[in-house]
Scaffold this active site. Structure first.
Site, PDB file in Angstrom:
ATOM      1  N   SER A 186     -79.412 -35.122 -27.302  1.00  0.00           N
ATOM      2  CA  SER A 186     -78.152 -35.450 -26.645  1.00  0.00           C
ATOM      3  C   SER A 186     -77.470 -34.167 -26.197  1.00  0.00           C
ATOM      4  CB  SER A 186     -77.223 -36.205 -27.598  1.00  0.00           C
ATOM      5  OG  SER A 186     -75.942 -36.392 -27.020  1.00  0.00           O
TER       6      SER A 186
ATOM      7  N   TYR B 118     -72.767 -36.804 -35.380  1.00  0.00           N
ATOM      8  CA  TYR B 118     -73.755 -37.086 -34.331  1.00  0.00           C
ATOM      9  C   TYR B 118     -74.211 -35.793 -33.662  1.00  0.00           C
ATOM     10  CZ  TYR B 118     -75.861 -39.214 -30.178  1.00  0.00           C
ATOM     11  OH  TYR B 118     -76.731 -39.591 -29.182  1.00  0.00           O
TER      12      TYR B 118
END
Length: 267
Positions: A129, A142
């Site tokens: 990501s 995250y």
């Protein structure tokens, strides 16, 4: 002979888009899901696999190899989101996120390497990501799990290069998928000192996903990587400003970059 591709988390979102696109391009695709029976209408076979349970990883890979005799490309796509003030996220939820986003892909890689060494070829693509390049407020866990996978890939690819096995990262920005509905949200607590800023940031994050790009763009990027003889270490796919934010982090003083992020999230 068509290349055999295994995509973890291939029953929805980015994974499904990649699987559908690669199937149209003539690849022999297998997706995975914890509940494959729910996806009987998929355009490609879905096998049972839970990245947090190593025995299911072993069994899924065995199933694909028995059916096809080889495994050319593995796409580590399965992942989960998590949001919240780090102070208020239960420790077990933090560990659970790393089990899926970090330890899961590592266990999949370990399980496929013997077959790829036997073939003397293979490609492993880890979907990370853009959030993994920076610590984002209320997405810190995250960011950390995806950033850890980025760094491990850098080391891992050097270790397997001698076996003619390639490994790379693909970091997507915001895409219009169901990831927001599937992630763990720490509740916005009435008595929390973070109630206001976390609540507004959560709405902003969800709006980014809703307005995200078509996952087909990720599918085309991954197809291009598969057809690249010597893939790069890192790829980024997303809006220009999302990708440019990584460049800014490299060139700006830390506190200046931090101020940009805080302004963006209105903190």
């Amino acid at each position: 002979m068509s290349k055999v591709v295994l995509i973890t988390g291939g029953s929805s979102g980015i994974g499904k888009s990649v699987g559908d696109y690669l199937t149209l391009q003539g690849f022999m695709v297998f997706g995975t899901s914890r509940s494959p029976e729910k996806h009987a209408s998929s355009n490609f076979p879905i096998v049972r696999l839970d990245v947090t349970k190593p025995e299911t990883i072993t069994e899924a890979i065995k199933t694909v190899i028995v059916k096809t005799g080889r495994l050319d490309v593995v796409i580590n796509n399965a992942g989960v989101g998590i949001t919240g003030p780090i102070e208020e996220i239960p420790e077990q939820e933090i560990k659970s996120n790393f089990e899926t986003n970090f330890f899961g892909p590592i266990n999949v890689i370990k399980a496929v390497l013997p077959q790829m060494r036997k073939q003397k070829s293979g490609l492993i693509i880890n979907v990370t990501s853009i959030a993994g390049y920076m610590g984002l407020p209320y997405r810190g866990i995250y960011s950390a799990s995806k950033g850890a996978l980025e760094l491990v890939t850098e080391a891992f690819r050097m270790e397997v290069k001698a076996f003619n096995i390639h490994m790379t990262n693909v970091a997507p920005g915001d895409f219009a998928t169901n990831i927001a509905s599937g992630r763990y949200h720490a509740p916005v607590l009435d008595g929390s000192p973070y109630k206001g800023p976390y609540g507004s940031t959560l709405k902003l994050m969800d709006s980014h996903v809703d307005a995200g790009k078509d996952p087909l763009e990720m599918a085309k990027a991954i197809h291009k990587i598969i057809n690249t003889a010597n893939p790069k270490v890192h790829y980024k796919v997303g809006e220009f400003m999302q990708k440019f934010s990584i460049v800014l982090k490299r060139i700006l003083p830390d506190k200046v970059y931090e101020k940009l992020l805080m302004n963006h999230y209105k903190l």
